[in-house]
Design a protein around this motif. Structure first.
Motif, PDB file in Angstrom:
ATOM      1  N   TRP A   6       0.830  -1.204   0.000  1.00  0.00           N
ATOM      2  CA  TRP A   6       0.000   0.000   0.000  1.00  0.00           C
ATOM      3  C   TRP A   6       0.861   1.248   0.000  1.00  0.00           C
ATOM      4  O   TRP A   6       2.056   1.188   0.259  1.00  0.00           O
ATOM      5  CB  TRP A   6      -0.944   0.003   1.212  1.00  0.00           C
ATOM      6  CG  TRP A   6      -0.327   0.364   2.543  1.00  0.00           C
ATOM      7  CD1 TRP A   6      -0.353   1.579   3.155  1.00  0.00           C
ATOM      8  CD2 TRP A   6       0.386  -0.514   3.442  1.00  0.00           C
ATOM      9  NE1 TRP A   6       0.293   1.514   4.378  1.00  0.00           N
ATOM     10  CE2 TRP A   6       0.760   0.243   4.577  1.00  0.00           C
ATOM     11  CE3 TRP A   6       0.750  -1.862   3.388  1.00  0.00           C
ATOM     12  CZ2 TRP A   6       1.483  -0.297   5.647  1.00  0.00           C
ATOM     13  CZ3 TRP A   6       1.467  -2.406   4.447  1.00  0.00           C
ATOM     14  CH2 TRP A   6       1.817  -1.627   5.558  1.00  0.00           C
ATOM     15  N   ARG A  19     -10.497   6.085  -4.355  1.00  0.00           N
ATOM     16  CA  ARG A  19      -9.328   6.337  -5.205  1.00  0.00           C
ATOM     17  C   ARG A  19      -8.157   6.752  -4.311  1.00  0.00           C
ATOM     18  O   ARG A  19      -8.292   6.799  -3.098  1.00  0.00           O
ATOM     19  CB  ARG A  19      -9.658   7.411  -6.251  1.00  0.00           C
ATOM     20  CG  ARG A  19     -10.883   7.009  -7.098  1.00  0.00           C
ATOM     21  CD  ARG A  19     -11.146   7.952  -8.235  1.00  0.00           C
ATOM     22  NE  ARG A  19     -10.020   7.995  -9.164  1.00  0.00           N
ATOM     23  CZ  ARG A  19      -9.985   8.756 -10.249  1.00  0.00           C
ATOM     24  NH1 ARG A  19     -11.009   9.520 -10.536  1.00  0.00           N
ATOM     25  NH2 ARG A  19      -8.932   8.769 -11.038  1.00  0.00           N
ATOM     26  N   LEU A  28       2.914   4.187  -8.567  1.00  0.00           N
ATOM     27  CA  LEU A  28       2.144   3.262  -9.419  1.00  0.00           C
ATOM     28  C   LEU A  28       3.081   2.411 -10.266  1.00  0.00           C
ATOM     29  O   LEU A  28       2.822   1.221 -10.491  1.00  0.00           O
ATOM     30  CB  LEU A  28       1.157   4.030 -10.303  1.00  0.00           C
ATOM     31  CG  LEU A  28       0.071   4.805  -9.548  1.00  0.00           C
ATOM     32  CD1 LEU A  28      -0.919   5.401 -10.537  1.00  0.00           C
ATOM     33  CD2 LEU A  28      -0.638   3.934  -8.524  1.00  0.00           C
ATOM     34  N   GLN A  29       4.195   3.000 -10.690  1.00  0.00           N
ATOM     35  CA  GLN A  29       5.198   2.232 -11.431  1.00  0.00           C
ATOM     36  C   GLN A  29       5.814   1.159 -10.524  1.00  0.00           C
ATOM     37  O   GLN A  29       6.015   0.013 -10.952  1.00  0.00           O
ATOM     38  CB  GLN A  29       6.294   3.181 -11.969  1.00  0.00           C
ATOM     39  CG  GLN A  29       7.235   2.519 -12.953  1.00  0.00           C
ATOM     40  CD  GLN A  29       6.551   2.045 -14.232  1.00  0.00           C
ATOM     41  OE1 GLN A  29       5.839   2.801 -14.882  1.00  0.00           O
ATOM     42  NE2 GLN A  29       6.748   0.782 -14.591  1.00  0.00           N
ATOM     43  N   MET A  50     -10.562   1.568  -9.347  1.00  0.00           N
ATOM     44  CA  MET A  50      -9.490   1.498 -10.351  1.00  0.00           C
ATOM     45  C   MET A  50     -10.061   1.319 -11.751  1.00  0.00           C
ATOM     46  O   MET A  50      -9.311   1.016 -12.687  1.00  0.00           O
ATOM     47  CB  MET A  50      -8.539   0.339 -10.020  1.00  0.00           C
ATOM     48  CG  MET A  50      -7.725   0.597  -8.782  1.00  0.00           C
ATOM     49  SD  MET A  50      -6.773  -0.836  -8.247  1.00  0.00           S
ATOM     50  CE  MET A  50      -5.603  -1.013  -9.565  1.00  0.00           C
ATOM     51  N   ARG A  58      -1.299  -9.819 -14.529  1.00  0.00           N
ATOM     52  CA  ARG A  58      -1.404 -10.310 -13.153  1.00  0.00           C
ATOM     53  C   ARG A  58      -2.831 -10.767 -12.904  1.00  0.00           C
ATOM     54  O   ARG A  58      -3.778 -10.134 -13.366  1.00  0.00           O
ATOM     55  CB  ARG A  58      -0.953  -9.255 -12.120  1.00  0.00           C
ATOM     56  CG  ARG A  58      -1.762  -7.985 -12.017  1.00  0.00           C
ATOM     57  CD  ARG A  58      -0.878  -6.769 -11.935  1.00  0.00           C
ATOM     58  NE  ARG A  58      -0.252  -6.550 -13.216  1.00  0.00           N
ATOM     59  CZ  ARG A  58       0.826  -5.813 -13.422  1.00  0.00           C
ATOM     60  NH1 ARG A  58       1.384  -5.182 -12.434  1.00  0.00           N
ATOM     61  NH2 ARG A  58       1.337  -5.688 -14.626  1.00  0.00           N
ATOM     62  N   ALA A  97      -3.884  -5.800  -2.001  1.00  0.00           N
ATOM     63  CA  ALA A  97      -3.738  -4.477  -2.623  1.00  0.00           C
ATOM     64  C   ALA A  97      -4.797  -3.468  -2.191  1.00  0.00           C
ATOM     65  O   ALA A  97      -4.876  -2.382  -2.765  1.00  0.00           O
ATOM     66  CB  ALA A  97      -3.732  -4.625  -4.149  1.00  0.00           C
ATOM     67  N   TYR A 103      -7.107  -4.981   3.933  1.00  0.00           N
ATOM     68  CA  TYR A 103      -5.845  -5.013   4.688  1.00  0.00           C
ATOM     69  C   TYR A 103      -6.077  -5.547   6.097  1.00  0.00           C
ATOM     70  O   TYR A 103      -5.308  -6.360   6.602  1.00  0.00           O
ATOM     71  CB  TYR A 103      -5.229  -3.606   4.772  1.00  0.00           C
ATOM     72  CG  TYR A 103      -4.718  -3.079   3.451  1.00  0.00           C
ATOM     73  CD1 TYR A 103      -3.772  -3.788   2.708  1.00  0.00           C
ATOM     74  CD2 TYR A 103      -5.169  -1.853   2.939  1.00  0.00           C
ATOM     75  CE1 TYR A 103      -3.298  -3.293   1.495  1.00  0.00           C
ATOM     76  CE2 TYR A 103      -4.689  -1.349   1.744  1.00  0.00           C
ATOM     77  CZ  TYR A 103      -3.755  -2.072   1.021  1.00  0.00           C
ATOM     78  OH  TYR A 103      -3.287  -1.588  -0.168  1.00  0.00           O
TER      79      TYR A 103
HETATM   80  N1  RAR Z   1      -1.839  -1.462  -3.280  1.00  0.00           N
HETATM   81  C1  RAR Z   1      -1.183  -0.399  -3.793  1.00  0.00           C
HETATM   82  C2  RAR Z   1      -1.753   0.393  -4.792  1.00  0.00           C
HETATM   83  C3  RAR Z   1      -3.113   0.041  -5.324  1.00  0.00           C
HETATM   84  C4  RAR Z   1      -3.716   0.967  -6.329  1.00  0.00           C
HETATM   85  C5  RAR Z   1      -4.848   1.694  -5.941  1.00  0.00           C
HETATM   86  C6  RAR Z   1      -5.458   2.540  -6.857  1.00  0.00           C
HETATM   87  O1  RAR Z   1      -6.562   3.271  -6.552  1.00  0.00           O
HETATM   88  C7  RAR Z   1      -7.236   2.980  -5.364  1.00  0.00           C
HETATM   89  C8  RAR Z   1      -4.937   2.662  -8.142  1.00  0.00           C
HETATM   90  O2  RAR Z   1      -5.562   3.527  -9.033  1.00  0.00           O
HETATM   91  C9  RAR Z   1      -4.937   4.798  -9.171  1.00  0.00           C
HETATM   92  C10 RAR Z   1      -3.837   1.912  -8.537  1.00  0.00           C
HETATM   93  C11 RAR Z   1      -3.381   2.070  -9.908  1.00  0.00           C
HETATM   94  C12 RAR Z   1      -2.483   1.301 -10.539  1.00  0.00           C
HETATM   95  C13 RAR Z   1      -2.170   1.578 -11.951  1.00  0.00           C
HETATM   96  N2  RAR Z   1      -1.302   0.740 -12.631  1.00  0.00           N
HETATM   97  N3  RAR Z   1      -0.778  -0.293 -11.958  1.00  0.00           N
HETATM   98  C14 RAR Z   1      -0.270  -1.347 -12.568  1.00  0.00           C
HETATM   99  C15 RAR Z   1      -1.025   0.974 -14.049  1.00  0.00           C
HETATM  100  C16 RAR Z   1      -0.024   2.089 -14.260  1.00  0.00           C
HETATM  101  C17 RAR Z   1       1.363   1.777 -13.852  1.00  0.00           C
HETATM  102  C18 RAR Z   1       2.362   2.885 -14.116  1.00  0.00           C
HETATM  103  C19 RAR Z   1      -0.650  -0.296 -14.753  1.00  0.00           C
HETATM  104  C20 RAR Z   1      -0.266  -1.418 -13.995  1.00  0.00           C
HETATM  105  C21 RAR Z   1       0.091  -2.613 -14.629  1.00  0.00           C
HETATM  106  C22 RAR Z   1       0.055  -2.695 -15.996  1.00  0.00           C
HETATM  107  C23 RAR Z   1      -0.343  -1.597 -16.753  1.00  0.00           C
HETATM  108  C24 RAR Z   1      -0.698  -0.397 -16.123  1.00  0.00           C
HETATM  109  O3  RAR Z   1      -2.679   2.524 -12.537  1.00  0.00           O
HETATM  110  C25 RAR Z   1      -3.213   1.072  -7.631  1.00  0.00           C
HETATM  111  C26 RAR Z   1      -1.010   1.483  -5.219  1.00  0.00           C
HETATM  112  N4  RAR Z   1       0.232   1.726  -4.711  1.00  0.00           N
HETATM  113  C27 RAR Z   1       0.739   0.915  -3.762  1.00  0.00           C
HETATM  114  N5  RAR Z   1       1.981   1.181  -3.257  1.00  0.00           N
HETATM  115  N6  RAR Z   1       0.048  -0.138  -3.302  1.00  0.00           N
END
Ligand code: RAR
Length: 165
Positions: A6, A19, A28-29, A50, A58, A97, A103
């Protein structure tokens, strides 16, 4: 292997209207890189926040009490036990996630936790549950790079559960 992942601010805030309260593309990366080719477990509200579509490369599990819930290209499950049973039969890591309720339900079963700590205070409505820090020890902490698109002081932290014998 079960890992909670997280991002939070310095008050343990994790969400706002299903969100994220901040815009931090580097996190996010990191989330993308860390979870690629593994399994993601999320609650129904987080999944819909999301966009209601699974991320590519995945397996996504969506948890809901709604027995009629369906979504394309995801596994729908209805209990913690069902997810734990699935996870045990998997070679892949299962990443928990979000959000808050998920969680809280899975933290007792997690072997590791990956926290992105953003040293700011945002406004929102969902918090990470209280962590008993006696159960965890820091194994890695890396400051994330700050730039125009990632204008915060933030850290990627990894903790392992303390072994008890
Ligand atoms: N558990 C986490 C998350 C979770 C998380 C939560 C969100 O909103 C509640 C999200 O929306 C903004 C996201 C978004 C993820 C996302 N990607 N993630 C994987 C995109 C862009 C990546 C640069 C993507 C992914 C895989 C393939 C293609 C595109 O937009 C996520 C967030 N952060 C952490 N630390 N823990």
């Amino acid at each position: 292997m079960l890992i909670a992942i997280w991002a939070q601010d310095n008050q343990a805030l994790i969400g706002k209207n299903n969100r994220l309260p901040w815009h931090l593309p580097n996190d996010l990366q990191f989330f993308k890189n860390t979870t690629t080719n593994h399994t993601l477990v999320m609650g129904r509200k987080t999944f819909e926040g999301m966009g209601g579509r699974p991320l590519p490369k995945r397996q996504t599990i969506v948890l809901t009490r709604d027995r009629n819930y369906q979504a394309e290209n995801v596994l729908v499950m209805h209990s913690v036990a069902e997810v734990l049973d699935y996870s045990e039969k998997q070679a892949q890591t299962t990443f928990i996630a979000g959000g808050s309720a998920i969680y809280k339900a899975f933290l007792p079963y997690c072997d590791k936790i990956y926290r992105t700590y953003i040293n700011e205070s945002f406004v929102g409505d969902a918090y990470f549950p209280t962590i008993d820090w006696r159960q965890w020890h820091l194994v890695d902490r890396l400051q994330g790079p700050q730039d125009e698109k990632n204008p915060y002081e933030y850290y990627y932290e990894k903790y392992n559960r303390n072994r008890v014998d």
